[in-house]
Scaffold this motif. Sequence first.
Motif, PDB file in Angstrom:
ATOM      1  N   SER A  37       0.820  -1.212   0.000  1.00 24.57           N
ATOM      2  CA  SER A  37       0.000   0.000   0.000  1.00 24.57           C
ATOM      3  C   SER A  37       0.857   1.267   0.000  1.00 24.57           C
ATOM      4  N   GLY A  38       2.171   1.122  -0.055  1.00 27.63           N
ATOM      5  CA  GLY A  38       3.054   2.277  -0.150  1.00 27.63           C
ATOM      6  C   GLY A  38       3.755   2.663   1.133  1.00 27.63           C
ATOM      7  N   GLY A  39       3.378   2.074   2.251  1.00 30.18           N
ATOM      8  CA  GLY A  39       4.025   2.395   3.516  1.00 30.18           C
ATOM      9  C   GLY A  39       5.320   1.631   3.689  1.00 30.18           C
ATOM     10  N   GLY A  40       6.347   2.314   4.162  1.00 29.12           N
ATOM     11  CA  GLY A  40       7.645   1.688   4.349  1.00 29.12           C
ATOM     12  C   GLY A  40       7.890   1.258   5.781  1.00 29.12           C
ATOM     13  N   HIS A  41       8.970   0.520   5.958  1.00 29.94           N
ATOM     14  CA  HIS A  41       9.415   0.038   7.263  1.00 29.94           C
ATOM     15  C   HIS A  41      10.720   0.750   7.600  1.00 29.94           C
ATOM     16  N   TYR A  42      10.767   1.398   8.765  1.00 28.68           N
ATOM     17  CA  TYR A  42      11.924   2.209   9.128  1.00 28.68           C
ATOM     18  C   TYR A  42      12.353   1.940  10.563  1.00 28.68           C
ATOM     19  N   ASP A  43      13.641   2.120  10.792  1.00 30.95           N
ATOM     20  CA  ASP A  43      14.229   1.998  12.119  1.00 30.95           C
ATOM     21  C   ASP A  43      14.868   3.354  12.429  1.00 30.95           C
ATOM     22  N   VAL A  44      14.477   3.947  13.566  1.00 28.46           N
ATOM     23  CA  VAL A  44      14.946   5.284  13.925  1.00 28.46           C
ATOM     24  C   VAL A  44      15.680   5.247  15.263  1.00 28.46           C
ATOM     25  N   LEU A  45      16.857   5.843  15.279  1.00 23.27           N
ATOM     26  CA  LEU A  45      17.568   6.137  16.516  1.00 23.27           C
ATOM     27  C   LEU A  45      17.622   7.655  16.610  1.00 23.27           C
ATOM     28  N   ILE A  46      17.014   8.189  17.649  1.00 21.91           N
ATOM     29  CA  ILE A  46      17.009   9.639  17.837  1.00 21.91           C
ATOM     30  C   ILE A  46      17.436   9.956  19.258  1.00 21.91           C
ATOM     31  N   LYS A  72       0.577   8.050   8.593  1.00 23.50           N
ATOM     32  CA  LYS A  72      -0.613   7.539   7.907  1.00 23.50           C
ATOM     33  C   LYS A  72      -0.359   7.294   6.422  1.00 23.50           C
ATOM     34  N   THR A  73       0.584   8.032   5.857  1.00 21.14           N
ATOM     35  CA  THR A  73       0.749   7.988   4.404  1.00 21.14           C
ATOM     36  C   THR A  73       2.035   7.326   3.928  1.00 21.14           C
ATOM     37  N   ARG A  74       3.115   7.449   4.665  1.00 20.82           N
ATOM     38  CA  ARG A  74       4.422   6.978   4.191  1.00 20.82           C
ATOM     39  C   ARG A  74       5.041   5.868   5.023  1.00 20.82           C
ATOM     40  N   VAL A  75       4.552   5.691   6.254  1.00 23.36           N
ATOM     41  CA  VAL A  75       5.177   4.742   7.178  1.00 23.36           C
ATOM     42  C   VAL A  75       4.172   3.661   7.567  1.00 23.36           C
ATOM     43  N   HIS A  76       4.565   2.412   7.350  1.00 26.45           N
ATOM     44  CA  HIS A  76       3.738   1.285   7.794  1.00 26.45           C
ATOM     45  C   HIS A  76       4.240   0.770   9.144  1.00 26.45           C
ATOM     46  N   ALA A  77       5.561   0.721   9.302  1.00 29.90           N
ATOM     47  CA  ALA A  77       6.148   0.217  10.543  1.00 29.90           C
ATOM     48  C   ALA A  77       7.337   1.096  10.920  1.00 29.90           C
ATOM     49  N   LEU A  78       7.436   1.387  12.213  1.00 33.84           N
ATOM     50  CA  LEU A  78       8.505   2.252  12.704  1.00 33.84           C
ATOM     51  C   LEU A  78       9.047   1.693  14.016  1.00 33.84           C
ATOM     52  N   ALA A  79      10.316   1.320  13.997  1.00 36.11           N
ATOM     53  CA  ALA A  79      11.002   0.891  15.218  1.00 36.11           C
ATOM     54  C   ALA A  79      11.723   2.125  15.744  1.00 36.11           C
ATOM     55  N   ILE A  80      11.492   2.463  17.011  1.00 32.95           N
ATOM     56  CA  ILE A  80      12.036   3.696  17.580  1.00 32.95           C
ATOM     57  C   ILE A  80      12.925   3.393  18.770  1.00 32.95           C
ATOM     58  N   ARG A  81      14.128   3.976  18.740  1.00 35.45           N
ATOM     59  CA  ARG A  81      14.989   4.027  19.918  1.00 35.45           C
ATOM     60  C   ARG A  81      15.164   5.513  20.198  1.00 35.45           C
ATOM     61  N   ALA A  82      14.515   5.996  21.240  1.00 36.71           N
ATOM     62  CA  ALA A  82      14.532   7.412  21.595  1.00 36.71           C
ATOM     63  C   ALA A  82      15.268   7.573  22.916  1.00 36.71           C
ATOM     64  N   LEU A  83      16.405   8.237  22.863  1.00 40.23           N
ATOM     65  CA  LEU A  83      17.283   8.374  24.040  1.00 40.23           C
ATOM     66  C   LEU A  83      17.593   9.828  24.338  1.00 40.23           C
ATOM     67  N   THR A  84      17.947  10.078  25.575  1.00 36.45           N
ATOM     68  CA  THR A  84      18.499  11.376  25.923  1.00 36.45           C
ATOM     69  C   THR A  84      20.006  11.308  25.655  1.00 36.45           C
ATOM     70  N   PRO A  85      20.678  12.448  25.563  1.00 40.54           N
ATOM     71  CA  PRO A  85      22.141  12.420  25.354  1.00 40.54           C
ATOM     72  C   PRO A  85      22.878  11.630  26.435  1.00 40.54           C
ATOM     73  N   GLU A  86      22.370  11.682  27.656  1.00 37.88           N
ATOM     74  CA  GLU A  86      23.024  10.964  28.750  1.00 37.88           C
ATOM     75  C   GLU A  86      22.890   9.445  28.621  1.00 37.88           C
ATOM     76  N   GLU A  87      21.899   8.989  27.891  1.00 37.80           N
ATOM     77  CA  GLU A  87      21.655   7.549  27.737  1.00 37.80           C
ATOM     78  C   GLU A  87      22.407   6.938  26.553  1.00 37.80           C
ATOM     79  N   LEU A  88      22.962   7.769  25.715  1.00 38.26           N
ATOM     80  CA  LEU A  88      23.629   7.273  24.512  1.00 38.26           C
ATOM     81  C   LEU A  88      24.889   6.509  24.834  1.00 38.26           C
TER      82      LEU A  88
END
Length: 88
Positions: A37-46, A72-88
């Motif tokens: 359906s056009g949605g991609g799978h992405y892995d994000v480290l922020i 809703k339009t471009r992303v079907h699946a998103l794996a997120i690792r969201a950290l603070t600078p101290e946790e990196l």
Amino acid sequence: MSDTVALLQAALQALTPEHLEIQDDSAAHAGHAGARSGGGHYDVLIVSSRFAGLNSVARHRLVYATLGDLMKTRVHALAIRALTPEEL
């Protein structure tokens, strides 16, 4: 870099990341219903100070809210690792 990765990077700048990595895993999911359906799978480290004091659920909600309609339009699946600078 795909158009969607560029859009994700641009949108996530609102969280003033100190570090941001986005991996497009869409090719590994070719044929999957969401990929068709056009949605991609992405892995994000922020890494951002904006996550300070937030638990992981709140961090993910903040990322989802920041991405808005892209979820809703471009992303079907998103794996997120969201950290603070101290946790990196």
